[in-house]
Write a protein that holds these residues in place. Structure first.
Motif, PDB file in Angstrom:
ATOM      1  N   UNK A  35       0.860  -1.181   0.000  1.00 36.14           N
ATOM      2  CA  UNK A  35       0.000   0.000   0.000  1.00 36.14           C
ATOM      3  C   UNK A  35       0.899   1.234   0.000  1.00 36.14           C
ATOM      4  N   UNK A  42      -5.426   8.966   1.407  1.00 37.08           N
ATOM      5  CA  UNK A  42      -5.813   7.628   1.834  1.00 37.08           C
ATOM      6  C   UNK A  42      -4.669   6.639   1.648  1.00 37.08           C
ATOM      7  N   UNK A  91       3.613   1.080   2.649  1.00 32.36           N
ATOM      8  CA  UNK A  91       3.305   0.103   3.692  1.00 32.36           C
ATOM      9  C   UNK A  91       3.198  -1.280   3.083  1.00 32.36           C
ATOM     10  N   UNK A 108       3.228  -3.350   8.428  1.00 35.03           N
ATOM     11  CA  UNK A 108       4.545  -2.968   8.907  1.00 35.03           C
ATOM     12  C   UNK A 108       4.547  -1.478   9.218  1.00 35.03           C
TER      13      UNK A 108
ATOM     14  N   UNK B  34     -13.543  -2.645   8.586  1.00 30.44           N
ATOM     15  CA  UNK B  34     -12.528  -2.609   9.617  1.00 30.44           C
ATOM     16  C   UNK B  34     -12.190  -1.171   9.963  1.00 30.44           C
ATOM     17  N   UNK B  36      -8.795   0.906  11.523  1.00 34.00           N
ATOM     18  CA  UNK B  36      -7.395   0.854  11.887  1.00 34.00           C
ATOM     19  C   UNK B  36      -7.034   2.169  12.554  1.00 34.00           C
ATOM     20  N   UNK B  38      -3.714   4.686  13.543  1.00 40.28           N
ATOM     21  CA  UNK B  38      -2.336   4.933  13.147  1.00 40.28           C
ATOM     22  C   UNK B  38      -1.741   6.081  13.952  1.00 40.28           C
ATOM     23  N   UNK B  41       4.490   8.033  12.394  1.00 37.03           N
ATOM     24  CA  UNK B  41       5.694   7.252  12.126  1.00 37.03           C
ATOM     25  C   UNK B  41       5.529   5.764  12.447  1.00 37.03           C
ATOM     26  N   UNK B  42       4.295   5.301  12.537  1.00 33.81           N
ATOM     27  CA  UNK B  42       4.051   3.876  12.729  1.00 33.81           C
ATOM     28  C   UNK B  42       3.086   3.386  11.654  1.00 33.81           C
ATOM     29  N   UNK B  43       3.047   2.068  11.457  1.00 32.54           N
ATOM     30  CA  UNK B  43       2.072   1.520  10.540  1.00 32.54           C
ATOM     31  C   UNK B  43       0.704   1.450  11.183  1.00 32.54           C
ATOM     32  N   UNK B  44      -0.343   1.352  10.379  1.00 36.87           N
ATOM     33  CA  UNK B  44      -1.696   1.210  10.932  1.00 36.87           C
ATOM     34  C   UNK B  44      -1.818  -0.089  11.723  1.00 36.87           C
ATOM     35  N   UNK B  46      -4.666  -2.771  13.523  1.00 37.09           N
ATOM     36  CA  UNK B  46      -6.068  -3.165  13.509  1.00 37.09           C
ATOM     37  C   UNK B  46      -6.721  -2.842  14.836  1.00 37.09           C
ATOM     38  N   UNK B  87      -4.654   8.880  14.011  1.00 35.44           N
ATOM     39  CA  UNK B  87      -5.460   8.926  12.783  1.00 35.44           C
ATOM     40  C   UNK B  87      -6.189   7.590  12.658  1.00 35.44           C
ATOM     41  N   UNK B  89      -8.456   5.080  10.350  1.00 33.38           N
ATOM     42  CA  UNK B  89      -8.815   4.755   8.980  1.00 33.38           C
ATOM     43  C   UNK B  89      -9.940   3.740   8.971  1.00 33.38           C
ATOM     44  N   UNK B 100      -8.178  -4.876   0.600  1.00 37.03           N
ATOM     45  CA  UNK B 100      -8.814  -3.969   1.555  1.00 37.03           C
ATOM     46  C   UNK B 100      -8.652  -2.544   1.048  1.00 37.03           C
ATOM     47  N   UNK B 101      -9.727  -1.807   1.005  1.00 32.48           N
ATOM     48  CA  UNK B 101      -9.707  -0.428   0.523  1.00 32.48           C
ATOM     49  C   UNK B 101      -9.905   0.513   1.698  1.00 32.48           C
ATOM     50  N   UNK B 102      -9.041   1.511   1.777  1.00 31.34           N
ATOM     51  CA  UNK B 102      -9.025   2.421   2.922  1.00 31.34           C
ATOM     52  C   UNK B 102      -9.616   3.775   2.591  1.00 31.34           C
ATOM     53  N   UNK B 103     -10.126   4.426   3.625  1.00 28.69           N
ATOM     54  CA  UNK B 103     -10.531   5.815   3.513  1.00 28.69           C
ATOM     55  C   UNK B 103      -9.352   6.738   3.737  1.00 28.69           C
ATOM     56  N   UNK B 104      -9.619   8.036   3.754  1.00 29.55           N
ATOM     57  CA  UNK B 104      -8.562   9.040   3.870  1.00 29.55           C
ATOM     58  C   UNK B 104      -8.126   9.287   5.299  1.00 29.55           C
TER      59      UNK B 104
END
Lengths: 116, 112
Positions: A35, A42, A91, A108, B34, B36, B38, B41-44, B46, B87, B89, B100-104
């Motif tokens: 991603x 987004x 990502x 990650x 789902x 998520x 965030x 400086x870290x990944x999202x 769950x 943040x 998502x 998986x499709x994410x929002x903004x």
């Protein structure tokens, strides 16, 4: 259990150069995803591997991007030649076999790419 | 074409009050949803999910509500804590499809 790991965490390159990002998924996860998040927008899907096969690469921006997952373990995402608009956070995520964990994917920490 | 919309880019809530984050989607084929979280400086990571066969799923302080007819879901956090500042998502998918499709995202700030 180790999570999804990505390398490098940060990379600053000049326009026209090549960068290769690496992702090691959670052990045993067949599904691997890339991603990208650009400028606070987004989290946009790039592609999805199932083991070593590309299941869906509909999100790849153009042919400057090449993703591989030889042997179905780690994956690389190469950008060649890099352009300014490629800057963002890349990502990697992984998930177990379809049908388990309800489609939850695990991310990650991202590889920050800045193209100058 | 934005398939998942989070129309509020940011939200500020007082500690102890309820935070409500909203998400709208366009495709009625999506059947698994789902959230998520965030941190910078870290990944999202769950947070919570819900299947289309339910309209509510609760996990501690977090509850997700799904309104299929309106193609709308929301995340309620109560009581909100300063550590919830992040943040959030919204994400959608189809069971078995994996993509998986994410929002903004919506940036939540919980004020002590």
């Amino acid at each position: 259990e180790a999570g999804v790991t990505q390398f490098p965490s940060h990379s600053v390159i000049e326009k026209g150069q090549t960068v290769t990002l690496r992702c090691d998924p959670i052990s045993g996860h067949d599904n691997l995803y890339w991603y990208r998040r650009v400028m606070g927008k987004e989290i946009k899907f790039l592609l999805h591997f199932v083991k070593e096969s590309k299941q869906d690469e509909s999100g790849m921006p153009n042919n400057r991007f090449l993703a591989e997952r030889t042997g179905g373990t780690y994956s690389t995402l190469k950008v060649q030649p890099a352009e300014l608009e490629d800057s963002g956070v890349y990502f990697c995520a992984s998930s177990p076999t379809t049908g388990t964990s309800g489609n939850t994917i695990y991310f990650g920490e991202g590889s920050w790419l800045t193209v100058v | 074409d934005q398939q998942v919309k989070q129309n509020s880019p940011s939200l500020s809530v007082q500690e102890g009050r309820i935070s409500i984050l909203n998400c709208d989607y366009t495709n009625s084929m999506f059947d698994y949803f789902l959230w998520y979280k965030k941190y910078p400086a870290e990944g999202p990571t769950f947070l919570i999910s819900i299947s289309s066969i339910k309209d509510k799923n609760e996990d501690g302080r977090f509850t997700v509500f799904l309104n299929k007819s309106a193609k709308h879901l929301s995340l309620h956090i109560v009581p909100s804590q300063p550590g919830d500042s992040a943040v959030y998502f919204c994400a959608v998918t189809q069971v078995g499809y994996q993509k998986v499709t994410f929002g903004t995202g919506t940036k939540l700030q919980v004020i002590p």
